[in-house]
Motif scaffolding. Structure first.
Motif, PDB file in Angstrom:
ATOM      1  N   TRP A 121      33.777  29.219  79.091  1.00 58.24           N
ATOM      2  CA  TRP A 121      32.748  29.952  78.354  1.00 58.24           C
ATOM      3  C   TRP A 121      32.529  31.245  79.124  1.00 58.24           C
ATOM      4  O   TRP A 121      32.398  31.249  80.344  1.00 58.24           O
ATOM      5  N   THR A 150      35.800  30.086  75.019  1.00 60.18           N
ATOM      6  CA  THR A 150      34.620  30.159  74.150  1.00 60.18           C
ATOM      7  C   THR A 150      33.696  31.256  74.657  1.00 60.18           C
ATOM      8  O   THR A 150      33.867  31.768  75.758  1.00 60.18           O
ATOM      9  N   GLN A 174      35.348  37.427  74.279  1.00 60.46           N
ATOM     10  CA  GLN A 174      36.653  36.797  74.049  1.00 60.46           C
ATOM     11  C   GLN A 174      37.728  37.846  73.763  1.00 60.46           C
ATOM     12  O   GLN A 174      38.838  37.768  74.293  1.00 60.46           O
ATOM     13  N   TYR A 196      40.554  30.063  70.698  1.00 59.89           N
ATOM     14  CA  TYR A 196      39.341  30.834  70.945  1.00 59.89           C
ATOM     15  C   TYR A 196      38.285  30.357  69.951  1.00 59.89           C
ATOM     16  O   TYR A 196      38.561  30.262  68.754  1.00 59.89           O
ATOM     17  N   GLU A 197      37.093  30.040  70.431  1.00 58.87           N
ATOM     18  CA  GLU A 197      35.985  29.596  69.581  1.00 58.87           C
ATOM     19  C   GLU A 197      34.742  30.396  69.938  1.00 58.87           C
ATOM     20  O   GLU A 197      34.366  30.465  71.108  1.00 58.87           O
ATOM     21  N   THR A 198      34.113  30.988  68.938  1.00 59.71           N
ATOM     22  CA  THR A 198      32.888  31.734  69.171  1.00 59.71           C
ATOM     23  C   THR A 198      31.711  30.769  69.180  1.00 59.71           C
ATOM     24  O   THR A 198      31.495  30.024  68.232  1.00 59.71           O
ATOM     25  N   VAL A 199      30.989  30.765  70.299  1.00 61.76           N
ATOM     26  CA  VAL A 199      29.785  29.929  70.442  1.00 61.76           C
ATOM     27  C   VAL A 199      28.731  30.764  71.150  1.00 61.76           C
ATOM     28  O   VAL A 199      29.049  31.719  71.863  1.00 61.76           O
ATOM     29  N   LEU A 230      29.154  21.928  75.682  1.00 62.87           N
ATOM     30  CA  LEU A 230      30.408  22.667  75.766  1.00 62.87           C
ATOM     31  C   LEU A 230      31.584  21.728  76.051  1.00 62.87           C
ATOM     32  O   LEU A 230      32.621  21.787  75.389  1.00 62.87           O
ATOM     33  N   TYR A 276      37.819  19.202  70.420  1.00 64.59           N
ATOM     34  CA  TYR A 276      38.844  20.187  70.085  1.00 64.59           C
ATOM     35  C   TYR A 276      40.214  19.715  70.568  1.00 64.59           C
ATOM     36  O   TYR A 276      41.196  19.767  69.834  1.00 64.59           O
TER      37      TYR A 276
END
Length: 126
Positions: A9, A67, A73, A94-97, A105, A112
């Motif tokens: 993250w 993330t 990112q 890639y994951e937007t959080v 997390l 995932y």
């Protein structure tokens, strides 16, 4: 201890890297460098130093889910592709959080990787 999966993250000020398996979690926090200078480009240089530290922390991890904010990112991906091309293959997604707790997390990353490993044909450990 180096583990197979990790979730990263990051924003532009800090990064948290969690390496994990079914029973273990290893956490590392990386803070950005702050240089208070009037020199042109010092912010870019500081960001590159920060991203270099993040890449160094990722060494030895086979698969990393990145993330955080979309902007962070994107900047990290650009840095990785331009300066650390040998590590691009480590990033599997890639994951937007926003700002999940550390437990949230890692739980998200475990879910995932179960899906990712199944799609890649890797047997899921039981």
């Amino acid at each position: 201890m180096s583990l197979f999966h990790a979730v990263l993250w990051l924003d532009h000020h800090e990064a948290k890297l969690f390496q994990f398996d079914a029973e273990h979690i290893e956490a590392e926090r990386i803070r950005s460098h702050t240089h208070h200078t009037k020199q042109h480009g010092s912010a870019v240089r500081s960001e590159h130093e920060f991203f270099a530290d993040v890449c160094d922390a990722m060494k030895g991890v086979t698969e990393v889910l990145v993330t955080g904010s979309r902007t962070a990112q994107t900047d990290f991906r650009h840095y990785l592709e331009k300066h650390r091309a040998s590590q691009v293959g480590q990033v599997v997604g890639y994951e937007t959080v926003d700002h999940p707790s550390d437990k949230q997390l890692v739980a998200m990353a475990r879910q995932y990787f179960v899906k990712h490993d199944r799609m890649a044909g890797v047997p899921t450990p039981t």
